[in-house]
Design a protein around this motif. Sequence first.
Motif, PDB file in Angstrom:
ATOM      1  N   ILE A 143      -2.843   6.664   0.353  1.00  0.00           N
ATOM      2  CA  ILE A 143      -3.656   5.605   0.974  1.00  0.00           C
ATOM      3  C   ILE A 143      -4.448   6.186   2.136  1.00  0.00           C
ATOM      4  CG2 ILE A 143      -3.563   3.427   2.261  1.00  0.00           C
ATOM      5  CD1 ILE A 143      -1.031   2.742   0.628  1.00  0.00           C
ATOM      6  N   GLY A 144      -5.763   6.077   2.046  1.00  0.00           N
ATOM      7  CA  GLY A 144      -6.611   6.552   3.131  1.00  0.00           C
ATOM      8  C   GLY A 144      -6.880   8.043   3.122  1.00  0.00           C
ATOM      9  N   ASN A 149      -8.588   9.666  -3.321  1.00  0.00           N
ATOM     10  CA  ASN A 149      -9.226   8.579  -4.052  1.00  0.00           C
ATOM     11  C   ASN A 149      -8.175   7.752  -4.773  1.00  0.00           C
ATOM     12  OD1 ASN A 149     -11.972   9.465  -3.626  1.00  0.00           O
ATOM     13  ND2 ASN A 149     -11.592  11.062  -5.147  1.00  0.00           N
ATOM     14  N   THR A 190      -7.449   0.647   0.541  1.00  0.00           N
ATOM     15  CA  THR A 190      -8.433   1.743   0.429  1.00  0.00           C
ATOM     16  C   THR A 190      -8.839   2.039  -1.016  1.00  0.00           C
ATOM     17  OG1 THR A 190      -6.977   3.704   0.302  1.00  0.00           O
ATOM     18  CG2 THR A 190      -7.498   2.859   2.524  1.00  0.00           C
ATOM     19  N   ALA A 194     -11.937  -3.190   0.209  1.00  0.00           N
ATOM     20  CA  ALA A 194     -10.907  -2.178  -0.047  1.00  0.00           C
ATOM     21  C   ALA A 194      -9.749  -2.264   0.941  1.00  0.00           C
ATOM     22  CB  ALA A 194     -11.522  -0.783  -0.004  1.00  0.00           C
ATOM     23  N   GLU A 240      -8.035  -1.497   5.029  1.00  0.00           N
ATOM     24  CA  GLU A 240      -7.834  -0.338   5.906  1.00  0.00           C
ATOM     25  C   GLU A 240      -6.554   0.408   5.547  1.00  0.00           C
ATOM     26  OE1 GLU A 240      -9.990   0.494   8.409  1.00  0.00           O
ATOM     27  OE2 GLU A 240     -11.278  -1.136   7.704  1.00  0.00           O
ATOM     28  N   ALA A 241      -6.525   1.697   5.860  1.00  0.00           N
ATOM     29  CA  ALA A 241      -5.315   2.501   5.616  1.00  0.00           C
ATOM     30  C   ALA A 241      -4.228   2.096   6.617  1.00  0.00           C
ATOM     31  CB  ALA A 241      -5.632   3.972   5.780  1.00  0.00           C
TER      32      ALA A 241
END
Lengths: 282, 98
Positions: A155-156, A159, A192, A279, A281-282
């Motif tokens: 995550i973050g 891809n 994300t 999407a 945020e991380a």
Amino acid sequence: MSRESSLVNAQWVEDNLDNEKVVLIEVDEDTTSYDKGHIRTAIKLDWTTDLQDQVRRDFVSKEQFEALLSERGVANDHTVVLYGGNNNWFAAYAYWYFTLYGHADVKLLDGGRKKWELDSRELTDELPTRAATTYTAQEQDHTIRAFRDEVVESIGTQNLVDVRSPDEYAGRLLAPAHLPQEQAQRAGHIPTAANVPWSKAANDDGTFRADDELKEIYTEAGVNWDKDTIAYCRIGERSSHTWFVLKEILGQENVKNYDGSWTEYGSLVGVPVAIGDEAGEA
Amino acid sequence: MCGATEGGLSLDGINVAKEAIIQGQVTKAGDPVGTAYVRLLDRTGEFTAEVPTSASGHFRFFAGDGDWTLRTLAPQTDPVDTAVAAATGSIAEVAIAL
């Protein structure tokens, strides 16, 4: 890998129906589809019984896979050509599965069963007979299979590509719209993750779009080609379709399919979840 | 007949009250088309799902509340688009003539 090495068209299949080195295999979401008519000489694999452990949630073991293919008459030196309905969802899943267990030469019929039917090509209910073989599988290749911890760590940083429909991604639906709405505990997506529905990679007739169109679709959605990629969906079959596009057609390195997908992630305790069309945020 | 519906496909085991069902039949010159594919497109035209028709030409989706488009593909026929609205707890019946 490339389009040329991983895809065949319907004419190629017609020309090779009696080629002893080629095994045609139908894998369908609707496991009764084969029984109603299939391409001549094709055998069937049932994704629910042949390819899944019947007790735990996992794939069949290497030994079970070897026994399955041996019994069905598939040899290590055969060219395996997979096709199925639903734009090859489950055929792509089987392609990934055969690759996971190291089968040397495996291909997809571009457009699958739908294209074959829309072309009005012949289907039969005649069952082929194949002599048993002694099949040897490799250990699972985990460079193409992602597990949950790796997904959370991505995550973050890497891809993440959520290939479900926009409504599933946003949390408005929990399952594809041709199935009753059930499954994971929570709706939404992995923060994300880019939403690139698998269907964007296919034409209406189920064939894959051209390479430059494919590249543009994922680039526009924010896929960074310099990073590793994990694709996921609900149970890992549609994301196999996207894995196939990224890894086998476009030749991208380090692409994994997360077969646990949303039915696992959306039921995990304590992991972050994003809802809505953004999407997150991380 | 137990489980039989106007759409022709059984709804046994499905909690209809919780689903926004879209279903119907594809016909050509009055005859059922069992070789068609029906695609469900969302309000933005994005593909959401696809099913092959049954031998009797029937199909079904479990959608969500709102407006949808059905795109029907069949051999030797141009695709046909049909608009439909779905609502939870009801069944939207759609007749598609090619």
